[in-house]
Write an enzyme that holds these catalytic residues in place. Structure first.
Site, mmCIF file in Angstrom:
data_model
loop_
_atom_site.group_PDB
_atom_site.id
_atom_site.type_symbol
_atom_site.label_atom_id
_atom_site.label_comp_id
_atom_site.label_asym_id
_atom_site.label_seq_id
_atom_site.Cartn_x
_atom_site.Cartn_y
_atom_site.Cartn_z
ATOM 1 N N LYS A 45 -31.420 -55.708 99.651
ATOM 2 C CA LYS A 45 -30.092 -54.665 100.745
ATOM 3 C C LYS A 45 -29.369 -54.243 99.100
ATOM 4 O O LYS A 45 -28.508 -53.400 98.856
ATOM 5 C CB LYS A 45 -29.546 -55.436 101.363
ATOM 6 N N HIS A 100 -37.572 -60.422 94.943
ATOM 7 C CA HIS A 100 -36.696 -60.968 95.062
ATOM 8 C C HIS A 100 -35.782 -62.343 94.514
ATOM 9 O O HIS A 100 -35.125 -63.501 94.716
ATOM 10 C CB HIS A 100 -35.557 -60.604 97.011
ATOM 11 N N SER A 130 -25.199 -53.453 105.248
ATOM 12 C CA SER A 130 -26.493 -52.804 104.946
ATOM 13 C C SER A 130 -27.380 -54.289 105.626
ATOM 14 O O SER A 130 -27.966 -53.613 105.977
ATOM 15 C CB SER A 130 -27.339 -52.456 103.694
#
Ligand code: A3P
Length: 291
Positions: A45, A100, A130
Site C-alpha cells: 500500500k 514486498h 489504505s
C-alpha cells in the site's frame, strides 16, 4: 492477535500470503540476478502499482505509446507471488519485478549490489488506512472489519508483510549493501515529473521531453484508473471482490484523517512516532505539508 493461518504463513519472521509457498520463498535466496534487473520494493500500500506503471511507461515504448496491450502484472510480475506461473529466467532483459520482501529475504545477488532496487515508502497512517480498505477488496487477505482491531494488528506487525517499521528500518539501515533508490509516495504525488526523472536517471534511460510528458500524463491517478493495462482490473475473480473496491482507491495524502479518531492517531503516534524520527526519511502526513 495472530493472523489467520488460512491467509498467511510465516517464513523467517515474515508473513507471506498463501498464494505462494514456503519452498518457493525459501528458494529465492538463490534466485539468479542479472545486472540489468530492476526491482520495485515496497511495504504493501505504499504506491507499488503506481511505480510499476511509471517504470513500465519508462522502459516499454509500446506501453508508453499505447501500441501494446500488456497488463502491468505481466510486464512487472511479483517475485514472491508468481501467480501466473511464469518462467522468470526466460523474461526479456532488462527484467522488471515487484516485491514486498524485507531486505534479508531477497536474492543473495541483490545484496552484492547486482541489479537495481527502487524502494518506495509512504507515511504509515495512509499505508494503514489504505491497507484496511484493501483487505475488504482482496478476498485472499484476512477480513478485519473493525478498524481499531486492524490498527492494533498493523502496529503489532500481525498482517501480511509483517511490521511496517521493521520493513522500512531494515531497508534503510542496509541501503549500503544494495544499489538502491529511495522514493516516497508523497514526493511522487507532489512532483511526479521530478520522480519520473529520478527513476529515468537511476535506471539509465534517456527519454525526450515529450516522452517524459507522456509518462507523467499516463501515471496520474485519474488516467491510471481508466487504463485497464495499469489498474489491475484483470486480476482473477477469486482474488478480488470487485464490488468492494479497487487497487486505485483515493490516491491522496492524508486520507487517514478521514477515518482515524484523535485517540487512534495518538495511540499510533505513541507506538511509532519516536521510532520514525530515527529513520532517514521525512514523511509527509498532510497534503499541505512541504516536502
Ligand atoms: P489509497 O488506498 O490510499 O488510495 P500499492 O500499489 O502499494 O498497493 O498502493 C496502493 C495505493 O497507491 C492506493 O492508495 C492507490 O490508490 C495508490 N495509487 C495507485 N496509483 C496511484 C497514482 N497514480 N497516484 C496516486 N496514488 C496512486
Amino acid at each position: 492477535m495472530e493472523p489467520s493461518k488460512e491467509h498467511v504463513f510465516e517464513y523467517k519472521g515474515f508473513y507471506f500470503g498463501v498464494e505462494t509457498s514456503l519452498e518457493y520463498v525459501a528458494s529465492l535466496e538463490d534466485f539468479e540476478i542479472n545486472d540489468s534487473d530492476i526491482f520495485i520494493t515496497t511495504y504493501p500500500k505504499s504506491g507499488t502499482v503506481w511505480t510499476q506503471n511509471i517504470l513500465s511507461l519508462i522502459m516499454h515504448e509500446g506501453h508508453r505509446n499505447g501500441t501494446e496491450n500488456v497488463d502491468l502484472i505481466d510486464r512487472i510480475p511479483w517475485l514472491e507471488y508468481n501467480i501466473k506461473n511464469m518462467n522468470y529466467a526466460d523474461l526479456p532483459l532488462p527484467r522488471l519485478f515487484a516485491t514486498h520482501l524485507p531486505y534479508y529475504l531477497v536474492p543473495r545477488d541483490l545484496r552484492n549490489r547486482r541489479g537495481r532496487i527502487i524502494y518506495v515508502t509512504r507515511n504509515p497512517k495512509d499505508v494503514m488506512v489504505s491497507y484496511y480498505h484493501f483487505s475488504k477488496f482482496m478476498t485472499t487477505l484476512e477480513q478485519i472489519p473493525d478498524f481499531n482491531l486492524f490498527m492494533e494488528r498493523f502496529l503489532a506487525g500481525k498482517v501480511l508483510a509483517s511490521s511496517w517499521l521493521d520493513h522500512v528500518t531494515g531497508w534503510c539501515s542496509h541501503a549500503e549493501d544494495f544499489n538502491i533508490l529511495f522514493l516516497t509516495y508523497e514526493e511522487m504525488k507532489k512532483d511526479l515529473r521530478s520522480a519520473v526523472l529520478k527513476i529515468c536517471n537511476f535506471v539509465g534511460k534517456k527519454l525526450s521531453e515529450e516522452e517524459v510528458d507522456s509518462v507523467v500524463r499516463q501515471a496520474t491517478f485519474e488516467n491510471m484508473r481508466k487504463d485497464p493495462r495499469a489498474n489491475y482490473e484483470n486480476l482473477p475473480d477469486d482474488m478480488v471482490a470487485k464490488d468492494k473496491g479497487s487497487f486505485l482507491r483515493k490516491g491522496t495524502i492524508g486520507d487517514w484523517k478521514n477515518i482515524m479518531t484523535v485517540a487512534q492517531s495518538e495511540r499510533f503516534d505513541q507506538v511509532l512516532k519516536e521510532k520514525i524520527k530515527t529513520l532517514p526519511i521525512k514523511f509527509i502526513w498532510d497534503i499541505k505539508d512541504e516536502i
